[in-house]
Scaffold this active site. Structure first.
Site, PDB file in Angstrom:
ATOM      1  N   HIS A 189       0.814  -1.217   0.000  1.00 39.61           N
ATOM      2  CA  HIS A 189       0.000   0.000   0.000  1.00 39.61           C
ATOM      3  C   HIS A 189       0.850   1.271   0.000  1.00 39.61           C
ATOM      4  O   HIS A 189       0.421   2.299  -0.510  1.00 39.61           O
ATOM      5  CB  HIS A 189      -0.991  -0.034   1.157  1.00 39.61           C
ATOM      6  CG  HIS A 189      -2.160  -0.909   0.821  1.00 39.61           C
ATOM      7  ND1 HIS A 189      -2.210  -2.233   1.153  1.00 39.61           N
ATOM      8  CD2 HIS A 189      -3.276  -0.655   0.098  1.00 39.61           C
ATOM      9  CE1 HIS A 189      -3.318  -2.751   0.663  1.00 39.61           C
ATOM     10  NE2 HIS A 189      -3.989  -1.826   0.023  1.00 39.61           N
ATOM     11  N   ARG A 218     -10.416   4.907  -1.251  1.00 41.60           N
ATOM     12  CA  ARG A 218      -9.918   4.104  -0.125  1.00 41.60           C
ATOM     13  C   ARG A 218     -10.136   4.883   1.169  1.00 41.60           C
ATOM     14  O   ARG A 218      -9.326   5.748   1.507  1.00 41.60           O
ATOM     15  CB  ARG A 218      -8.434   3.795  -0.307  1.00 41.60           C
ATOM     16  CG  ARG A 218      -8.122   2.805  -1.417  1.00 41.60           C
ATOM     17  CD  ARG A 218      -6.626   2.498  -1.434  1.00 41.60           C
ATOM     18  NE  ARG A 218      -6.308   1.304  -2.191  1.00 41.60           N
ATOM     19  CZ  ARG A 218      -5.884   1.298  -3.452  1.00 41.60           C
ATOM     20  NH1 ARG A 218      -5.740   2.434  -4.109  1.00 41.60           N
ATOM     21  NH2 ARG A 218      -5.602   0.160  -4.048  1.00 41.60           N
ATOM     22  N   ARG A 241     -15.171   2.681  -0.635  1.00 47.66           N
ATOM     23  CA  ARG A 241     -14.979   1.368  -0.033  1.00 47.66           C
ATOM     24  C   ARG A 241     -15.004   1.515   1.486  1.00 47.66           C
ATOM     25  O   ARG A 241     -14.408   2.438   2.037  1.00 47.66           O
ATOM     26  CB  ARG A 241     -13.628   0.807  -0.481  1.00 47.66           C
ATOM     27  CG  ARG A 241     -13.310  -0.504   0.184  1.00 47.66           C
ATOM     28  CD  ARG A 241     -12.107  -1.134  -0.438  1.00 47.66           C
ATOM     29  NE  ARG A 241     -10.878  -0.488  -0.009  1.00 47.66           N
ATOM     30  CZ  ARG A 241      -9.677  -0.850  -0.449  1.00 47.66           C
ATOM     31  NH1 ARG A 241      -9.572  -1.813  -1.348  1.00 47.66           N
ATOM     32  NH2 ARG A 241      -8.592  -0.244  -0.033  1.00 47.66           N
ATOM     33  N   GLU A 295     -11.782 -10.274  -4.467  1.00 48.54           N
ATOM     34  CA  GLU A 295     -10.321 -10.255  -4.287  1.00 48.54           C
ATOM     35  C   GLU A 295      -9.825 -11.456  -3.493  1.00 48.54           C
ATOM     36  O   GLU A 295      -8.649 -11.554  -3.168  1.00 48.54           O
ATOM     37  CB  GLU A 295      -9.864  -8.933  -3.645  1.00 48.54           C
ATOM     38  CG  GLU A 295     -10.617  -8.496  -2.405  1.00 48.54           C
ATOM     39  CD  GLU A 295     -10.170  -7.130  -1.891  1.00 48.54           C
ATOM     40  OE1 GLU A 295      -9.162  -6.596  -2.361  1.00 48.54           O
ATOM     41  OE2 GLU A 295     -10.837  -6.601  -0.989  1.00 48.54           O
ATOM     42  N   ASN A 311      -5.020  -6.707  -6.902  1.00 49.65           N
ATOM     43  CA  ASN A 311      -3.804  -6.751  -6.072  1.00 49.65           C
ATOM     44  C   ASN A 311      -3.892  -7.910  -5.083  1.00 49.65           C
ATOM     45  O   ASN A 311      -2.978  -8.713  -4.952  1.00 49.65           O
ATOM     46  CB  ASN A 311      -3.630  -5.450  -5.271  1.00 49.65           C
ATOM     47  CG  ASN A 311      -3.663  -4.227  -6.144  1.00 49.65           C
ATOM     48  OD1 ASN A 311      -3.398  -4.305  -7.329  1.00 49.65           O
ATOM     49  ND2 ASN A 311      -4.005  -3.082  -5.566  1.00 49.65           N
ATOM     50  N   ASP A 312      -5.022  -7.960  -4.393  1.00 49.09           N
ATOM     51  CA  ASP A 312      -5.183  -9.040  -3.424  1.00 49.09           C
ATOM     52  C   ASP A 312      -5.495 -10.358  -4.109  1.00 49.09           C
ATOM     53  O   ASP A 312      -5.034 -11.407  -3.671  1.00 49.09           O
ATOM     54  CB  ASP A 312      -6.285  -8.688  -2.414  1.00 49.09           C
ATOM     55  CG  ASP A 312      -5.745  -7.785  -1.325  1.00 49.09           C
ATOM     56  OD1 ASP A 312      -4.626  -8.057  -0.843  1.00 49.09           O
ATOM     57  OD2 ASP A 312      -6.405  -6.793  -0.972  1.00 49.09           O
ATOM     58  N   ARG A 323       1.972  -9.925  -1.043  1.00 52.59           N
ATOM     59  CA  ARG A 323       2.214  -8.764  -1.909  1.00 52.59           C
ATOM     60  C   ARG A 323       3.220  -7.789  -1.314  1.00 52.59           C
ATOM     61  O   ARG A 323       3.720  -6.902  -1.979  1.00 52.59           O
ATOM     62  CB  ARG A 323       0.887  -8.035  -2.211  1.00 52.59           C
ATOM     63  CG  ARG A 323       0.228  -7.468  -0.976  1.00 52.59           C
ATOM     64  CD  ARG A 323      -1.200  -7.000  -1.262  1.00 52.59           C
ATOM     65  NE  ARG A 323      -1.282  -5.616  -1.663  1.00 52.59           N
ATOM     66  CZ  ARG A 323      -2.434  -4.958  -1.824  1.00 52.59           C
ATOM     67  NH1 ARG A 323      -3.584  -5.566  -1.621  1.00 52.59           N
ATOM     68  NH2 ARG A 323      -2.444  -3.696  -2.177  1.00 52.59           N
ATOM     69  N   CYS A 328     -10.289  -2.504 -10.045  1.00 56.08           N
ATOM     70  CA  CYS A 328      -9.674  -1.327  -9.412  1.00 56.08           C
ATOM     71  C   CYS A 328      -8.288  -1.621  -8.840  1.00 56.08           C
ATOM     72  O   CYS A 328      -7.701  -0.792  -8.171  1.00 56.08           O
ATOM     73  CB  CYS A 328     -10.594  -0.750  -8.337  1.00 56.08           C
ATOM     74  SG  CYS A 328     -10.958  -1.922  -7.036  1.00 56.08           S
TER      75      CYS A 328
HETATM   76  C1  PEP Z   1      -6.886  -4.658  -4.513  1.00 54.78           C
HETATM   77  O1  PEP Z   1      -6.694  -5.508  -3.640  1.00 54.78           O
HETATM   78  O2  PEP Z   1      -6.670  -4.843  -5.715  1.00 54.78           O
HETATM   79  C2  PEP Z   1      -7.412  -3.325  -4.142  1.00 54.78           C
HETATM   80  C3  PEP Z   1      -7.807  -2.470  -5.044  1.00 54.78           C
HETATM   81  O3  PEP Z   1      -7.430  -3.016  -2.839  1.00 54.78           O
HETATM   82  P1  PEP Z   1      -6.144  -2.682  -1.965  1.00 54.78           P
HETATM   83  O4  PEP Z   1      -4.955  -2.577  -2.880  1.00 54.78           O
HETATM   84  O5  PEP Z   1      -6.416  -1.406  -1.266  1.00 54.78           O
HETATM   85  O6  PEP Z   1      -6.043  -3.839  -1.041  1.00 54.78           O
HETATM   86 MG    MG Z   2      -7.549  -5.274  -1.685  1.00 51.41          MG
END
Ligand code: PEP
Ligand code: MG
Length: 742
Positions: free
Chosen positions: A363, A468, A504, A603, A626-627, A637, A674
């Site tokens: 993040h 976020r 979110r 996710e 991402n997750d 990650r 996203c």
């Molecule tokens: C993701 O997991 O792709 C996402 C958009 O949320 P974050 O990166 O804030 O976990």
């Molecule tokens: Mg996420």
């Protein structure tokens, strides 16, 4: 067993602190030789350019051989160790077919040989050898050498990267260029502002004093400052704590007044050490002496010395940034750069970010991209305690941090900036065009947001695809109240109205910690995250939903999105709470209020397999790639060690993405994406082929992605992406994509 472990730890610690490559290697050979009581210990470093193994340190062979003996990997016993990447433990080495004699070493008398490869991230860095006049090396010695070689690999790799191995003696041990993970693109030059929340003496490396007089003066002024602080603390605690405890401060002061401790530090400085290194050595010596005492009371005093040492260190190397003294161009450096640290920096002067922990998908990296500040993460070998106030170059494209930027590099930077400007001008020319593919398919591009600085409406976005909400939570020292949240959300909704804003609900946990609500877990990414936390704390969830709903009154562009849903019951429970908040808000102060669409982030793998059911029970879906990548591939990650295998083009990820988009179509629910994939132009084209028509990304990616979309024939692209789905091998997928876009 324990003593071996202690020896190992001691050697690794000493090597990590060594000031130069030469010193580091000298420590390795001499400590190993004496710990194992062998005749010879040597280290050969693999020189990439020539492919040879160069003897760079030895304790036991003739010193004149150092730097002169060069062994091709295909020759000699040392070469054989390197070639096989395995230990070799033999007696009668001169009879071995691979034996090669180097007269300058004087090694003919040693017939017993043990060599182990030094390997870092699958790459051969060198060979560590032991030699003996007679007998044979035991299995225990062999295991010890393998263990120590694997532990030292990191430190040696660091030196290799710096070119230290080639230049040899006197070259700083790994301090010219360090390589981490590219976090946010761009290149920045500035002065390092080190926020060292740990401020540990043990982190201090050895470094020669550049100016002995100056270092002595620095130490004396730190002494004065700490004495003053102690006097102040002692008098402010008068009457509040028992007298005998307050006496500790007097004892500290006496120690600082006494000549012995101070003198020892000054002598170390005069012997050539910089002040923090000198302080560490003296404190460690005293701590050892006290710890070895029989009397438990005296043993305890070791902690007092450590505490005093820490205070002096803080005075010598400021561990926290003092905003008054911050330079004009700041490179923020910390063990783990957090959102709170960023919030404390004057953003307009912040040029670059360097974090020892984290990876390109952390993040912190996402935050840096949102702020458009070049960042490098996962530079775990950076000697953080010795770079304060140094000029650094942060290359967020290559993941390099230059610790001694040359004039040539600065010239290159200027040229790169010019190219970037040209690209930006080119992008400006497509700003007013509609986002459609060559064959006229309309695509919607949204922006990811959440920062206080994002209050201006982005003209290139069709709305906010991911707000976020945890970011405003992270930049505070307590949970924000309902009214406070209401104002923040209302501002965003108004700014974008009538375009949609997807907010979110709080998604903390994993690598997003609230400074006022620390969550300590062994596996934070598999723990109390996102919806799991908020469902366990309905009081926090309800306040947030109430604030969102109130903020939406009279505007009506709010969409609420739930993170980390892994079970249909979580969605149901969240909906019950949202309904409750809705009735409360309406009952209290409004006749009616717009209802918000409720969406689910996909996710977690379980949500992928239940996506049909989920789609039927919500209004929209959004993929958190991402997750999703991290959980499908079981790769943290945030962990730079496994960053190589974090791959959003992995066939398993592509298959999952396809499944989700099909479910959205089947149930006529909009599906967006996203995660960071959406903001990468090549990934975006692939996502289009998988059926995604809504992409949400960082502001800085919007025009770059648009440029690619304008060039895509959506039908042809779909056929190509579908053919990609049949490829099972991730490397093949990667190569096919590379070929298509090169
Ligand atoms: C993701 O997991 O792709 C996402 C958009 O949320 P974050 O990166 O804030 O976990
Ligand atoms: Mg996420």
């Amino acid at each position: 067993m324990n003593s071996m472990l202690n020896t190992l730890r001691r050697i690794v610690q000493e090597v990590n602190r060594a000031g130069t490559l030469h010193d580091g290697l000298e420590i390795i050979v001499s400590r190993i030789k004496s710990a194992l009581e062998v005749d010879v210990c040597s280290v050969y470093i693999h020189e990439e350019e020539s492919g040879e193994l160069v003897l760079l340190a030895t304790d036991g062979l003739l010193p004149a051989a150092v730097g002169r003996v060069r062994i091709p990997v295909t020759e000699g016993l040392v070469g054989w160790v390197a070639e096989r990447a395995e230990p070799i433990n033999i007696a009668g080495s001169s009879n071995h077919p691979r034996y090669r004699y180097f007269p300058e070493t004087g090694e003919e008398q040693y017939e017993i040989f043990l060599g182990v490869p030094i390997i870092h991230h699958r790459q051969l860095l060198g060979v560590l050898t032991l030699q003996q006049f007679e007998g044979r090396f035991s299995e225990e010695v062999e295991s010890f050498l393998i263990t120590i070689a694997s532990q030292l690999a990191g430190a040696i790799a660091h030196a290799e990267v710096s070119g230290g191995a080639r230049k040899g003696r006197g070259e700083p041990f790994g301090r010219r260029v360090v390589v981490g993970r590219a976090g946010a693109p761009g290149i920045a030059v500035g002065r390092a502002v080190v926020v060292d929340t740990e401020c540990k003496l043990s982190n201090i490396v050895d470094q020669p004093a550049e100016n002995i007089k100056k270092e002595v003066a620095l130490f004396r002024s730190a002494l004065k400052q700490v004495k003053k602080e102690l006097t102040k603390m002692s008098s402010s605690l008068e009457g509040q704590i028992p007298e005998d405890e307050r006496a500790l401060f007097d004892a500290y002061r006496m120690m600082l007044d006494g000549r012995s401790f101070n003198q020892e530090v000054i002598e170390q400085i005069k012997a050539g050490s910089w002040a923090p290194g000198a302080l560490r050595k003296v404190v460690e010596h005293h701590v050892d002496v006290f710890r070895q005492m029989e009397d438990p009371y005296l043993q305890e005093r070791a902690n007092d010395i450590l505490d005093l040492g820490r205070r002096l260190l803080k005075a010598l190397v400021p561990c926290e940034s003092d905003s008054e003294k911050l330079p004009k161009n700041i490179i923020l450096v910390a063990v783990d750069v957090s959102a709170a640290m960023l919030a404390e920096m004057p953003v307009r002067r912040l040029r670059g970010i360097v974090s020892l922990r984290g990876s390109g998908n952390s993040h912190t990296a996402i935050l840096a991209r949102a702020l458009n500040i070049p960042a490098v993460l996962g530079v775990d070998e950076l000697p953080i305690s010795m770079i304060a106030n140094r000029e650094l170059v942060v290359d967020g494209d290559s993941g390099e941090v230059h610790l001694k930027p040359s004039a040539k590099l600065k010239k290159e930077i200027r040229a790169r900036r010019q190219v970037e400007e040209e690209i930006n001008t080119e992008l400006e020319s497509i700003r007013d065009l509609p986002v459609v593919t060559l064959d006229g398919k309309k695509i919607e591009l949204f922006v990811n947001s959440g920062l206080a600085s994002d209050i201006r409406r982005n003209p290139d976005a069709a709305g906010v695809g991911l707000y976020r909400t945890e970011f405003p939570f992270m930049a505070r020292d307590r949970f924000p109240g309902e009214d406070e949240q209401y104002h923040i959300y209302r501002n965003v909704l108004q700014t974008y109205a009538p375009l949609p804003v997807t907010m979110r609900t709080l998604d903390i946990g994993g690598d997003k910690a609230l400074p006022y609500f620390p969550i300590e877990e062994d596996n934070p990414f598999l723990g109390w995250r996102g919806i799991r936390f908020t469902l366990d704390h309905p009081e926090i969830f309800l306040v947030q939903i109430r604030a969102m709903l109130r903020a939406n009154a009279g505007i009506g562009n709010l969409r609420i999105m739930l993170p980390m849903i892994s079970d249909i019951n979580e969605l149901k429970a969240a909906r019950v709470l949202i309904d409750q908040a809705y009735s409360e808000v309406v009952g209290e102060s409004y006749d009616s209020i717009e209802r918000a669409d409720i969406g689910v982030m996909i996710e977690v793998p379980s949500a992928v397999y239940q996506v049909d059911l989920i789609a039927q029970q919500c209004d929209f879906l959004s993929v958190g790639s991402n997750d999703l990548t991290q959980y499908l591939l079981a790769v943290d990650r945030n962990n730079p060690r496994v960053a190589e295998i974090y791959d959003s083009f992995h066939p398993a990820v592509l298959q999952a993405l396809k499944l989700i988009s099909l479910a959205g179509k089947k149930h006529k629910k909009p599906v967006s994406i996203c995660g960071e994939m959406a903001g990468d132009p090549i990934s975006a084209v692939i996502l289009l082929g998988l059926g995604y028509e809504q992409l949400s990304m960082n502001a800085s990616s919007l025009l770059k992605v648009k440029q690619f979309i304008l060039e895509v024939d959506s039908k042809k692209n779909k056929r190509w992406v579908n053919s990609l789905l049949d490829v099972g091998d991730p490397v093949e997928v990667y190569v096919t994509i590379q070929r298509r876009f090169s």
